[in-house]
Scaffold this active site. Sequence first.
Site: not given
Length: 218
Positions: A10-12, A18, A46, A115-116, A146, A170-171
């Site tokens: 995942d990115l953010d 971010t 998130k 990433s979404a 997601k 993932e966060d």
Amino acid sequence: MSCFRACIFDLDGVITDTAHYHFLAWQRLARSVGVEFDLADNDQLKGVGRMESLEFILAKSARVFSDPEKDALAHQKNEDYKELIREISPKDILPGIQEAFDWLKAEGWKIGLASASRNAPQVISSLGIEGVFDYVADAGVIPNGKPAPDIFLDVAEAFGLRGSECIGVEDAAAGVTAIKAAGMTAIGVGGAETLREADVVLPTTEMLLENGLKALVG
Ligand code: B16
Ligand code: MG
């Protein structure tokens, strides 16, 4: 010999912080329509896509918003978010992430991005890591966001791998649910309670390589 052949990030909130900028931009939008939006609300958003997040916030208002009004609000939030991420640079990569990338490359694993965010290409370019990924999913063409598994399955398919051969990081609770629904192994980064569905939960990305990836490989 490990059964894993890919790690899908995942990115953010995992590669860079971010997630906090998304929070600030959503909070500003919420205030502009007269509703409160706190960190607990943000935790639920998130990993959740832009329009769904907007609906969550507008549901707190007594007003009914037309589709053109919603489009304008989503556009404004994105403009605010883009302003906040303008200064992102390689120093904003969270601790332990580069180390994990280096190890994965050395071990011959594929590295994917799930990433979404439609801003993901811009963010990874600002971070200087676009060359790290063997495949970056395009959130704009994934049918279901997601917690549906679609985005993680899209990456696995691009690699020609089964879910069981992939680890997802993932966060977000919605993101961990998506990873598990894709039949993958999940590393959650953040609160153990929120991310309880994950196979391994780490408080920070600093522990990703030693306590996450290497621990799972055994
Ligand atoms: P955008 P991730 C998600 O990214 C964020 O967690 C979420 O807060 C955001 O609303 C969503 O992307 C959409 O982002 O408005 O930039 O398209 O965590 O899946 O990397
Ligand atoms: Mg995230």
